[in-house]
Design a protein around this motif. Sequence first.
Motif, short mmCIF file in Angstrom:
data_model
loop_
_atom_site.label_atom_id
_atom_site.label_comp_id
_atom_site.label_asym_id
_atom_site.label_seq_id
_atom_site.Cartn_x
_atom_site.Cartn_y
_atom_site.Cartn_z
N UNK A 102 -6.92 1.06 3.11
CA UNK A 102 -7.35 2.45 3.25
C UNK A 102 -6.28 3.28 3.95
N UNK A 103 -5.64 2.69 4.96
CA UNK A 103 -4.55 3.39 5.64
C UNK A 103 -3.39 3.66 4.70
N UNK A 134 -1.95 7.21 3.30
CA UNK A 134 -0.53 7.56 3.39
C UNK A 134 0.02 7.98 2.03
N UNK A 135 -0.26 7.18 1.01
CA UNK A 135 0.24 7.47 -0.33
C UNK A 135 -0.35 8.77 -0.86
N UNK A 136 -1.63 9.02 -0.53
CA UNK A 136 -2.29 10.21 -1.02
C UNK A 136 -1.82 11.49 -0.35
N UNK A 137 -1.16 11.37 0.81
CA UNK A 137 -0.78 12.57 1.55
C UNK A 137 0.72 12.83 1.57
N UNK A 163 5.98 13.02 -1.77
CA UNK A 163 6.66 12.38 -2.89
C UNK A 163 5.70 12.16 -4.05
N UNK A 164 6.26 12.14 -5.26
CA UNK A 164 5.49 11.87 -6.46
C UNK A 164 5.48 10.36 -6.69
N UNK A 165 4.30 9.76 -6.75
CA UNK A 165 4.19 8.31 -6.86
C UNK A 165 3.39 7.95 -8.11
#
Length: 298
Positions: free
Chosen positions: A133-134, A138-141, A144-146
Amino acid sequence: MNSFDLPIAVAEALFANSPAGIAVYAGDTGECLLANETMAEITGGSVEAMRLQNFRAFDSWREAGLDHEAEAALSDGVPRHHEVTLQTLFGKTISIDCSISRLDVEGRTHLMIVAFDVTERRRTEQALTVREEELRTLVDTVPDLIVRYDRELRRTYVNPAWEQASGLSARDVINVPAASISKVPNPVHAEYVQKLRQVLETGTPQSIGFTWVNAFGAELYLEYIIVPEHDRNGEITGVLAVGRDLSERRRAEEALQKKESLLNATQRLAKVGGWEFDVISGKSFWTEELYRIHEIPN
């Protein structure tokens, strides 16, 4: 030793040395008749203390719903299986994987509980869930484009930054062949796809910059780093692309280049030049026309 001694001895040895916790309760009164050391260790008590217990008096069983399962197993004889977390009468919080079944012996009905302690496994799973979840937060915020791709180069994940830049939602693109996305004029950039395939085939990270038109019709300049993703056996299962939208910087650089070209052209026509001196660094800057006027190679 008669023919009945060996099975009884074997049964007692299995009961005493079983890696599973075993407890047997009287079906009519609910009193504990038998408990092995493993069950005592799991619950945090002793065999003697467990023998004084009654399963119908367990508040933790009622909270976990085990009391209804126990009564149902006694009634219909169908075994039940559950994984629950509860606090024992000895004050220990445990997670157990347990089977509840009816045991009929010499005309009397009993309730048998066979339990495995999965407390550490449950804690590890919970810690992993928190960690995931952490990482997802992080990835959701991140800006950068992931994007993640499977081996068929179908997107399996895009983060909110990618959705915002592309004008496409995750629903539009997840598990959809890239060429099938109709909301953008050119859904597939050939050189980008070539880099993705190269990473899949060789496992060597690649980088690329390219221009792409999003679903809003805006032209973007994107730069990506593409790396392989592996399974536990080291096999490549897909690729991860992490990029940035450098459109604003690219436009600013192009605008600056146009201004410099215009300035150089104007100076050539007027046969004037300019220079700048940095008093801190002691360095000077001359325009191209000033070099020409003084006939000095630039």
